[in-house]
Design an enzyme around this catalytic site. Sequence first.
Site, short mmCIF file in Angstrom:
data_model
loop_
_atom_site.label_atom_id
_atom_site.label_comp_id
_atom_site.label_asym_id
_atom_site.label_seq_id
_atom_site.Cartn_x
_atom_site.Cartn_y
_atom_site.Cartn_z
N SER A 1 20.46 -9.85 -16.83
CA SER A 1 20.01 -9.32 -15.65
C SER A 1 18.63 -9.70 -15.73
CB SER A 1 20.37 -7.99 -14.94
OG SER A 1 19.54 -7.55 -15.30
N LYS B 1 17.09 0.16 -10.08
CA LYS B 1 16.18 -1.25 -10.71
C LYS B 1 14.65 -1.05 -9.29
CE LYS B 1 18.16 -4.52 -13.17
NZ LYS B 1 19.32 -5.90 -13.73
#
Length: 801
Positions: free
Chosen positions: A679, A722
Amino acid sequence: MFAREKVELKRVPMMPVRDMVIFPQMMTPFIVGREASVRALEEALAGDKKIFLATQHDASVDDPKPKEIYQVGTLANVVQSVKLPDGNIKVLVEGVERAKIVQLSNEEGFFRATVRLLPVRVEATPQVEQLVARVSGLFDQYAKLSQSLNYDTMVAAVRTEDPARLSDMIAANLPLPVEDKQELLEIFDPLERLARLAEILDFEIEKLNVDRTINTRVKRQMERAQKEYYLNEKLKAIQKELGRGEKSEFDELKRRIEASGMPAEVREKAMQELKRLEMMPPMSAESTVSRNYLDWLLAVPWKKRSREIRDITVAERILEEDHYGLEKIKERILEYLAVRQLVRNPKGSILCFLGPPGVGKTSLAMSIGRATGRKFVRVSLGGVRDEAEVRGHRRTYIGALPGQIIQMMKKAGTVNPVFVLDEVDKMSMDFRGDPSAALMEVLDPELNHCFVDHYLDVEYDLSRVMFICTANVLHTIPQPLQDRMEILRLAGYTDQEKLEIAKRFLVRKQREAAGLSERNILFTDEAILHIVRHYTREAGVRNLEREIGSICRKVARRVVKDGKELVVEVGPDGVAEFLGVMKYRDVWAEKKNEVGLATGLAWTEVGGQVLGTEATLMPGKGRLTLTGKLGDVMQESAQAAMSYVRSRAAHFGLPNDFYRHLDIHVHVPEGAIPKDGPSAGITIATAIVSALTRVPARCDVAMTGEITLRGKVLPIGGVKEKLLAAHRMGLRQVILPKDNEKDLAEIPPEIQAAVAIKFVETMDEVLSLALEQPLPAASVPVVEVSPKFEPVVEKDQGLTN
Ligand SMILES: Nc1ncnc2c1ncn2[C@@H]1O[C@H](COP(=O)(O)OP(=O)(O)OP(=O)(O)O)[C@@H](O)[C@H]1O
Ligand SMILES: [Mg+2]
């Protein structure tokens, strides 16, 4: 002594003897009773006192015929004769020489024999001496071993080097049967006699040796048995004296085995072991091992179970009581409990709570125990690397014990506890075996009704246990294990949620732990938020709880000093006073935009994290260096980002061969935290582009997404964590892959309101959002770097790290 030169015949009175063989060189006393013998004796005494003595075949015959007497006998001197009061005569004879009967007559009322005396001659050759020495040695040995001979007198008696004499002395003294002695008497050649004697002695010594070892063994055994018997009796007496009664511990064990509710095979095994134990000496090491084993068999629960609470509303209430928020998880748990009630033998799935530290995984599992009325046990698998820790050691090892599973079942004491396997993601494997393989057997509903612990060595049914695993990350859990679990994700909490948790649970818990009353201490909401924002930086609430605890203890100290009536209201200033200077003050958004520094969002073991990603250029040959403890997947994703940048060089206004003169170093700080996953792709690409084009990246824009070689942005996991991290750090803009739009549903509204989320599909979009200015027009060279380098002569190596 005497050495006859030639054959000689002699006529002498003769007397048959019973049960003994008279040898030459021997002084032998015996009693004479038979009339014929008395006559023969008288005849001899009247003459030269010589008499011939030969043994009769059968000692019980009173009046032996000539053919019932051995042909070879000994010519002897009568040394002494004494008349006894009962009419018998006691004589002492001295054997002189062996002789063979040629003729035997019985005319005068006693035997008169014509005997042949043979010549004897022995030369002292080395062989003869050797034989003599050997036989003396053997006899010496024999006399030592033998209990029936007096060693000293014997050895003194046979001290001679004359083979004839030696052999006769030994033959006379050996306790042999008459037949054997006669056989020796009949051997006229002294050397032959010695050889035969050596054989006999060898054999006899062997016999004595065997006898001796058997004797000592028998003796030792008898001593031990006697001692044990004695001690046992004494023990019984002591126990009786102490009032323990006659009933032996074995009866007690037997009763317990029968009452334990073990399945038939196990009971059989236990009974067998008990039998073995009864046979063993009570204090031996072996019996301790056996005893321990039986104790373990009896200590694990076989049928005792907790009454389950089946009321779903009670379960709901308890879950609600113990934890704030976590709506989805609670719902899922209630469904799970409901199914387990409807299905008679639920072979249900195993729950696994996955999430960062301190979000309440372990404590949720405890709540489930409470909500279902089951016992609660927990093992931590963190750092377990040995299969034996899960499954035990075989009993043959010294100090062997059952594995953690069985130990915990013993602790639970019931067959249906809630069993928490904490930190399944922290198990490792090495040469001692793979603990996850053993765990698989525990967790697989198809297998766990016959779990075998190496120590117990019997099948144990784990199917009624409710297993719950907890883990921080998924990727270290072996896939087969993951397949057996139903994963429930617990993301971190928002500041508001933390505030609620603190108000409802943590403050009370810590206040009570510090011994304060409700009136002593009071936290304002601002104070708690202040702690959350400036003293902790975590997804869960563990540090928050710790900080609150430390304030409570400081207040407790004051209460002790100033009296119970003290009231402390803790506001933000109070927090600073108690906890010292803020631990986390710099907020990301306060930073400056910089060239080559992009802001990424990552998902690590400790939850979501904001990670600055740096790229820097150096003169070189096209190497890509990656640092910051990046995992394989992350490194590959960095390579992909680099390839993307190279393929788009023209678009960024870079010469096609820009990389030939450069080394690029990408570093992801907080180097100690391991990071992995794809990611960070777009973040690394942004940092590299920013470094190459000298356009600063915006520090208030955070991003996450996987990159393809063609510059597409692919979806990633952990969106909620996140976003929480971005929010925690004060970032107000986040770039997410378009395909993650669906994840918005689970993002708390307060986060959505505070953070502007931009969904993107391509890297171009990312760059236009993340760079401070649009990229310079194409074809502008990278002025500051490339002209300074010499052309590289060697072949292009490509970019490697
Ligand atoms: N939603 C919640 N409501 C009330 N208390 C909570 C909540 N979440 C966490 N806690 C409290 O936080 C503390 C830490 O939780 P816990 O020990 O369960 O963390 P964990 O998820 O097991 O962490 P780790 O992964 O480090 O083992 C506990 O005291 C727990 O009661
Ligand atoms: Mg835990």
